[in-house]
Design a protein around this motif. Structure first.
Motif, mmCIF file in Angstrom:
data_model
loop_
_atom_site.group_PDB
_atom_site.id
_atom_site.type_symbol
_atom_site.label_atom_id
_atom_site.label_comp_id
_atom_site.label_asym_id
_atom_site.label_seq_id
_atom_site.Cartn_x
_atom_site.Cartn_y
_atom_site.Cartn_z
ATOM 1 N N VAL A 100 45.615 6.826 -19.193
ATOM 2 C CA VAL A 100 45.933 8.258 -19.179
ATOM 3 C C VAL A 100 46.857 8.587 -18.018
ATOM 4 C CG1 VAL A 100 44.939 10.570 -18.839
ATOM 5 C CG2 VAL A 100 43.854 8.963 -20.406
ATOM 6 N N ALA A 101 46.615 8.005 -16.854
ATOM 7 C CA ALA A 101 47.475 8.253 -15.701
ATOM 8 C C ALA A 101 48.894 7.734 -15.951
ATOM 9 C CB ALA A 101 46.879 7.599 -14.458
ATOM 10 N N LEU A 102 49.009 6.570 -16.559
ATOM 11 C CA LEU A 102 50.327 6.010 -16.877
ATOM 12 C C LEU A 102 51.053 6.894 -17.891
ATOM 13 C CD1 LEU A 102 52.357 3.681 -16.654
ATOM 14 C CD2 LEU A 102 51.123 2.587 -18.541
ATOM 15 N N ALA A 103 50.347 7.329 -18.907
ATOM 16 C CA ALA A 103 50.964 8.195 -19.923
ATOM 17 C C ALA A 103 51.419 9.508 -19.307
ATOM 18 C CB ALA A 103 49.974 8.451 -21.046
ATOM 19 N N LEU A 104 50.587 10.102 -18.453
ATOM 20 C CA LEU A 104 50.975 11.370 -17.819
ATOM 21 C C LEU A 104 52.162 11.170 -16.880
ATOM 22 C CD1 LEU A 104 47.509 13.015 -17.034
ATOM 23 C CD2 LEU A 104 49.208 13.718 -18.745
ATOM 24 N N SER A 105 52.180 10.076 -16.148
ATOM 25 C CA SER A 105 53.298 9.853 -15.226
ATOM 26 C C SER A 105 54.594 9.609 -15.998
ATOM 27 C CB SER A 105 53.011 8.673 -14.292
ATOM 28 O OG SER A 105 52.999 7.464 -15.026
ATOM 29 N N LEU A 106 54.531 8.998 -17.151
ATOM 30 C CA LEU A 106 55.734 8.790 -17.957
ATOM 31 C C LEU A 106 56.197 10.076 -18.634
ATOM 32 C CD1 LEU A 106 54.948 5.334 -19.626
ATOM 33 C CD2 LEU A 106 56.548 5.811 -17.761
ATOM 34 N N LEU A 107 55.262 10.933 -19.006
ATOM 35 C CA LEU A 107 55.623 12.196 -19.647
ATOM 36 C C LEU A 107 56.162 13.217 -18.661
ATOM 37 C CD1 LEU A 107 52.651 12.655 -22.133
ATOM 38 C CD2 LEU A 107 55.032 12.135 -22.697
ATOM 39 N N VAL A 108 55.634 13.229 -17.462
ATOM 40 C CA VAL A 108 56.019 14.237 -16.466
ATOM 41 C C VAL A 108 57.320 13.852 -15.782
ATOM 42 C CG1 VAL A 108 55.320 15.327 -14.292
ATOM 43 C CG2 VAL A 108 53.658 14.997 -16.105
ATOM 44 N N ASP A 109 57.569 12.589 -15.587
ATOM 45 C CA ASP A 109 58.768 12.115 -14.875
ATOM 46 C C ASP A 109 60.011 12.416 -15.713
ATOM 47 O OD1 ASP A 109 59.849 11.024 -12.647
ATOM 48 O OD2 ASP A 109 59.840 8.967 -13.425
ATOM 49 N N PRO A 110 61.003 13.131 -15.119
ATOM 50 C CA PRO A 110 62.216 13.481 -15.891
ATOM 51 C C PRO A 110 63.132 12.291 -16.135
ATOM 52 C CG PRO A 110 62.304 14.532 -13.728
ATOM 53 C CD PRO A 110 61.014 13.773 -13.832
ATOM 54 N N LEU A 133 30.807 -0.366 -18.968
ATOM 55 C CA LEU A 133 31.120 1.056 -18.937
ATOM 56 C C LEU A 133 32.109 1.376 -17.819
ATOM 57 C CD1 LEU A 133 30.495 3.898 -20.076
ATOM 58 C CD2 LEU A 133 28.684 4.049 -18.359
ATOM 59 N N ALA A 134 31.928 0.779 -16.644
ATOM 60 C CA ALA A 134 32.835 1.025 -15.524
ATOM 61 C C ALA A 134 34.235 0.506 -15.827
ATOM 62 C CB ALA A 134 32.276 0.377 -14.259
ATOM 63 N N VAL A 135 34.338 -0.674 -16.429
ATOM 64 C CA VAL A 135 35.650 -1.246 -16.747
ATOM 65 C C VAL A 135 36.349 -0.414 -17.813
ATOM 66 C CG1 VAL A 135 36.776 -3.253 -17.771
ATOM 67 C CG2 VAL A 135 35.058 -3.578 -16.019
ATOM 68 N N VAL A 136 35.637 -0.009 -18.847
ATOM 69 C CA VAL A 136 36.248 0.811 -19.894
ATOM 70 C C VAL A 136 36.721 2.139 -19.320
ATOM 71 C CG1 VAL A 136 35.727 2.086 -22.026
ATOM 72 C CG2 VAL A 136 35.032 -0.294 -21.794
ATOM 73 N N THR A 137 35.925 2.739 -18.446
ATOM 74 C CA THR A 137 36.318 3.992 -17.817
ATOM 75 C C THR A 137 37.565 3.805 -16.962
ATOM 76 O OG1 THR A 137 34.007 4.698 -17.785
ATOM 77 C CG2 THR A 137 35.530 5.878 -16.332
ATOM 78 N N ALA A 138 37.616 2.732 -16.178
ATOM 79 C CA ALA A 138 38.778 2.478 -15.320
ATOM 80 C C ALA A 138 40.035 2.247 -16.144
ATOM 81 C CB ALA A 138 38.503 1.284 -14.413
ATOM 82 N N VAL A 139 39.929 1.486 -17.231
ATOM 83 C CA VAL A 139 41.093 1.223 -18.083
ATOM 84 C C VAL A 139 41.556 2.513 -18.757
ATOM 85 C CG1 VAL A 139 41.834 0.030 -20.184
ATOM 86 C CG2 VAL A 139 40.564 -1.211 -18.436
ATOM 87 N N THR A 140 40.628 3.331 -19.216
ATOM 88 C CA THR A 140 40.987 4.597 -19.856
ATOM 89 C C THR A 140 41.693 5.525 -18.875
ATOM 90 O OG1 THR A 140 39.067 4.373 -21.302
ATOM 91 C CG2 THR A 140 40.074 6.555 -21.157
ATOM 92 N N VAL A 141 41.161 5.636 -17.672
ATOM 93 C CA VAL A 141 41.782 6.489 -16.655
ATOM 94 C C VAL A 141 43.173 5.953 -16.307
ATOM 95 C CG1 VAL A 141 41.622 7.215 -14.235
ATOM 96 C CG2 VAL A 141 39.627 7.371 -15.725
ATOM 97 N N GLY A 142 43.324 4.637 -16.219
ATOM 98 C CA GLY A 142 44.629 4.047 -15.923
ATOM 99 C C GLY A 142 45.645 4.325 -17.015
#
Length: 59
Positions: free
Chosen positions: A49-59, A38-47
């Motif tokens: 999502v963070a990568l996707a958001l950083s790619l979408l927000v970065d101009p 559960l901890a590993v799946v949560t960490a991978v999911t958060v990672g």
């Protein structure tokens, strides 16, 4: 051959024994595995999502 007990009749013999609470390493290990998965799946999911958001927000 004995007949089945009558309806509502009480069961003869000693009362049912309660299970003693004993520590079992196998059960503990299974729960620990579940918690780690559960901890590993949560960490991978958060990672991801963070990568996707950083790619979408970065101009």
């Amino acid at each position: 051959m004995s007949s089945p007990p009558a309806r509502g009749a009480t069961r003869r013999g000693p009362p049912p024994r309660r299970r003693r609470l004993t520590f079992n390493w196998v059960t503990f290990d299974r729960w620990l595995d579940r918690i780690v998965i559960l901890a590993v799946v949560t960490a991978v999911t958060v990672g991801i999502v963070a990568l996707a958001l950083s790619l979408l927000v970065d101009p």
